[in-house]
Design an enzyme around this catalytic site. Sequence first.
Site, PDB file in Angstrom:
ATOM      1  N   LYS A  97      -4.395  63.845  50.508  1.00 52.37           N
ATOM      2  CA  LYS A  97      -3.338  64.485  49.715  1.00 52.37           C
ATOM      3  C   LYS A  97      -1.982  64.181  50.339  1.00 52.37           C
ATOM      4  O   LYS A  97      -1.843  64.132  51.580  1.00 52.37           O
ATOM      5  CB  LYS A  97      -3.605  65.987  49.694  1.00 52.37           C
ATOM      6  CG  LYS A  97      -2.688  66.809  48.790  1.00 52.37           C
ATOM      7  CD  LYS A  97      -3.158  68.286  48.814  1.00 52.37           C
ATOM      8  CE  LYS A  97      -2.291  69.151  47.913  1.00 52.37           C
ATOM      9  NZ  LYS A  97      -2.723  70.554  47.962  1.00 52.37           N
ATOM     10  N   SER A 145      -3.541  72.832  43.700  1.00 56.15           N
ATOM     11  CA  SER A 145      -2.567  71.767  43.703  1.00 56.15           C
ATOM     12  C   SER A 145      -3.115  70.422  44.175  1.00 56.15           C
ATOM     13  O   SER A 145      -2.407  69.412  44.141  1.00 56.15           O
ATOM     14  CB  SER A 145      -1.393  72.153  44.595  1.00 56.15           C
ATOM     15  OG  SER A 145      -1.844  72.365  45.904  1.00 56.15           O
ATOM     16  N   SER A 148      -6.131  75.926  46.281  1.00 51.89           N
ATOM     17  CA  SER A 148      -5.718  74.581  45.901  1.00 51.89           C
ATOM     18  C   SER A 148      -6.728  73.467  46.081  1.00 51.89           C
ATOM     19  O   SER A 148      -6.498  72.358  45.618  1.00 51.89           O
ATOM     20  CB  SER A 148      -4.441  74.197  46.662  1.00 51.89           C
ATOM     21  OG  SER A 148      -3.372  74.944  46.161  1.00 51.89           O
TER      22      SER A 148
END
Lengths: 525, 108
Positions: free
Chosen positions: A77, A172, A196
């Site tokens: 990420k 997210s 997330s």
Amino acid sequence: ALIGGLCFQVSAALKEGRVTPTELCRRCLSLIKSTKFLNAYITVAEEAALKQAEESEERYRRGQPLGVLDGIPVAVKDNFNTAGIETTCASNMLKGYISPYNATVVQKLMDQGAVLLGKTNLDEFAMGSGSTDGVFGPVRNPWSYSRQYKEKSVPKSHSEDEESNWVITGGSSGGSAAAVSSFTCFAALGSDTGGSTRNPAAHCGVVGLKPTYGLISRHGLIPLVNSMDVPGILTRCVDDAAVVLGSLAGHDPKDSTTIQDGFKPFELPNLTDVSKLLIGIPKEYHAPGLSSEILALWSKAADLFKNAGAKVIEVSLPHTRYSIVCYHVLCAAEVASNMARFDGLEYGHRSDVNKSTESMYAATRREGFNDVVRGRILSGNYFLLKQNYENYFIKAQKVRRLIANDFVKVFRSGVDILLTPTTLSDAVPYMEFIKEDNRTRSTQDDILTQAANMAGLPAVNVPTALSERGLPVGLQFIGRSFQEKQLLTVAKWFEKQVKFPMIQLEVVKRHHHGVVQHQKSASVS
Amino acid sequence: QKVTVEVLDHLEHLALVDFRDSEGVERLQKAIQFADQLQEVNTDGVEPMDTVLEDRCLYLREDDVTEGNCTKELLKNAREKVEEYFVAPPGNIPLPKLEERDTFLQGS
């Protein structure tokens, strides 16, 4: 066919020379290109990845692979620092920022020989539950392009369908979830502060593990909420999650919030007898807005355990519904503090305004942050004002203790694992998702995942079944602190029982008229 | 109760970010309203919790220098620098007052 495989299968194939790390790497890179419309990746480090793959190949040639992860393509990420590679947090504030160092978890993966393909897309600074609010645009759920989803959608004109009907990944860590789900990598790192990692895992049909707070180093993870953030692990099966966990967990002198207890990587046993398990079903997780479909699935899962001999009881976590309010305050407060470092002086975006330090800072931050980030900074500063500190920040910290205590009481009473839904519904279409603002959405979507972050407990999403719309639905297991082995053992047993179907991804090449199908094969060819 | 312009101005100063428009201010109002639900919870006698690891001793490592000497790398990411210095505009100049600033709050 290997592309749909799992870490240990691929690892075996690499050892036996049936496939080479460079072949694997090239295949993944090519798949990333053909699935570009998913917008899962912000940066693809093609040259660096191929170089790592070559080095891995050399090690296999000498018969000295570093471990199971040697040569395995992974993605990270874009809020983890990666040396020499741009790290943006999907924000204008960090566009062009080239990390001078690797986050500890990234370093650990590379020390194991994993091949870093690139950085995945997210909500700006990990604030959001849709992966829709980053400056590089939203991530599309690969299941939007699956045969399973298309078969169930109301037919309009075929091309119009795809463009307007695609569903979100959740967030997210949506980019990481999409990357794993679409076979472009075998494992990905996400982060989890309010859900997330587990939320997009549920929507994308992959395993999403949130480890216990303090187990995995946060050094190099650009912080959101220091007291709740953890690196998250996304994989296609529970065994893979255990393998990745094994390479990441353990004390890091660079992160004083990692515990000093020794950590021993483990292999998950194949549980056959669940009769000694006590599963808790927290009644408050039957939250308003929970779809009847997921409710039914949750119930079916409880029955699955019951019929296999486990004891399943209803339990109560009375402060559950305040978890999201508590998070809202604590998150904003910590964000207000953490985002203060972005002033344009040492890294990141810097405004041209040069009259004074303060005006330069203000202009830099005005230009660099989106509405969501600015909103949380301002709310956080409000809650931290002298006149508000006691009533908001301290109050939230007290409520946090009550939430954590709820879990302590339940686990003390003998419950081994809690079983809950992960999300309120399956993934919604993007056009529908953006009708509500980010904060409202986060409030709704984090309700089932947030409390585990509040209490620091390990939790995992296991893909369970497809919804009426042909989209993945997952269920969540929450375990005791630092009992990842037990948690994942139970999760693995459950995964075996439900046999979640593989995505039948249909990638339409726009300049050809054919439809290219990618199907998973459990065998190696 | 609505947040006063004085407080909004104060927040812009503290945070060094702007509300930008009425939506930004509305966002704060809603956030406060939402947070007020915490008052429903009885927290008498409850201690605030800073960290879930409060029962453990914080790790302190030895005061040994183990890394550093990366000045060049660290300077790479800065836009304005001179030799080994980060260059900042002059300090000691406060942000202009509300009436003189280019902010949405002016005229509120």
